[in-house]
Scaffold this active site. Sequence first.
Site, PDB file in Angstrom:
ATOM      1  N   TYR A   8      40.420 -74.993-110.595  1.00  0.00           N
ATOM      2  CA  TYR A   8      40.676 -76.429-110.595  1.00  0.00           C
ATOM      3  C   TYR A   8      42.154 -76.744-110.772  1.00  0.00           C
ATOM      4  CZ  TYR A   8      35.614 -76.982-111.186  1.00  0.00           C
ATOM      5  OH  TYR A   8      34.253 -76.937-111.019  1.00  0.00           O
ATOM      6  N   LYS A  45      32.257 -62.930-114.138  1.00  0.00           N
ATOM      7  CA  LYS A  45      31.844 -62.213-112.927  1.00  0.00           C
ATOM      8  C   LYS A  45      32.755 -60.991-112.781  1.00  0.00           C
ATOM      9  CE  LYS A  45      29.149 -61.953-109.254  1.00  0.00           C
ATOM     10  NZ  LYS A  45      27.743 -61.527-109.419  1.00  0.00           N
ATOM     11  N   ASP A  91      25.773 -65.263-112.225  1.00  0.00           N
ATOM     12  CA  ASP A  91      24.560 -65.448-111.427  1.00  0.00           C
ATOM     13  C   ASP A  91      23.314 -65.150-112.255  1.00  0.00           C
ATOM     14  OD1 ASP A  91      25.565 -62.860-111.488  1.00  0.00           O
ATOM     15  OD2 ASP A  91      24.942 -62.360-109.455  1.00  0.00           O
ATOM     16  N   ASP A 112      31.375 -75.552-115.478  1.00  0.00           N
ATOM     17  CA  ASP A 112      31.033 -76.805-114.816  1.00  0.00           C
ATOM     18  C   ASP A 112      29.612 -76.737-114.265  1.00  0.00           C
ATOM     19  OD1 ASP A 112      31.112 -79.257-113.610  1.00  0.00           O
ATOM     20  OD2 ASP A 112      32.721 -78.791-112.205  1.00  0.00           O
ATOM     21  N   ASP A 132      25.868 -78.326-116.280  1.00  0.00           N
ATOM     22  CA  ASP A 132      25.008 -79.287-115.585  1.00  0.00           C
ATOM     23  C   ASP A 132      23.597 -78.736-115.417  1.00  0.00           C
ATOM     24  OD1 ASP A 132      26.966 -81.155-115.433  1.00  0.00           O
ATOM     25  OD2 ASP A 132      27.264 -81.049-113.272  1.00  0.00           O
TER      26      ASP A 132
END
Length: 347
Positions: free
Chosen positions: A136, A186, A218, A242, A246
């Site tokens: 970001y 990851k 994942d 992020d 959610d």
Amino acid sequence: MKIAVLPGDGIGPEVTGEAVRVLEALGLPDLELTFADVGGAAYKAHGHPLPAATLDLARASDAILFGAVGDPDCDNLERALRPEQAILGLRKELGLFANLRPAKVFAGLEDFSALRPEVAGAIDLLIVRELNGDVYFGDKGIETLPDGTRRGWDMMSYSEAEVRRIAHVGFRAAQGRSGKLCSVDKANVLETSQVWRDTVIAVAADYPDVELSHMYVDNAAMQLVRSPGQFDVVVTGNLFGDILSDQASMCVGSIGLLASASLSEGTLGLYEPIHGSAPDIAGKGLANPMATVLSAAMLLRHSLGLEDQAARIEAAVARALSDGIRGADLGGNHGTVAIGSAIVERL
């Protein structure tokens, strides 16, 4: 105790109004609330989503109670002037690097989750998300290739110092809960994640009372649906956080109940509901203010050190829910003001 109240757009003014009522009902001495424009409302009034006066107020305050930003009227503005830039600007200018997103199913609301009630009922976790790094905020761009097609690129990166800072937040949060921290990355394919994992392991030496585990993102996404009760505190980067935060919120069943905090290295923090501006119901008195009220409780706990008062608010919300006070998001017919009044009564 100086609190900057930034209602913002859409349902922001409605839900923050009820949170302010709850704060005032506590009867705290020396509580000073100052309101200012932010987001689309600020652009329309001042020509910028984060006016200098609003930023100055935020800097001079002990904490910020934030509503929501987002206005369809501003969708065609250049990116730097869109409402959402206000929250990004506040994070950057105030050094708000750590996002705390609790997710817990309130008793009696298990059936509102998309998960089986017995699975949903076990959810009581906290996601600690780094806010100032990752793709970001890395270098990015779009280039035109020789064949005339476009290619976009975004740079993902974390320094050891950035990871160390957020890791300490995660470990301290775990110490205050059940002593379990899961670091999500990851590292099997990303060098950025390898630095992340190595640094978190190094920081763990300072917290022998916390059990540290690691999980690829994942798998973490799958486990949040399969067995969310296994998680206590999760610490992860900006992009992964992020997405996972959610996902966790929807496992709970309603985003109208979920609060969040964005913290600096000091006590300054920004507190907001996660649900956004919801322009389709703005001004109709239908929005559930509980997430904003719970954000106010986090404000009292993390920025002002008022644990007892924070717990009072949380207990009042839980009691209201158990008494059947529910908004449309939970299948009820109580409006914004009615829900706020019910919480105030139970204080």
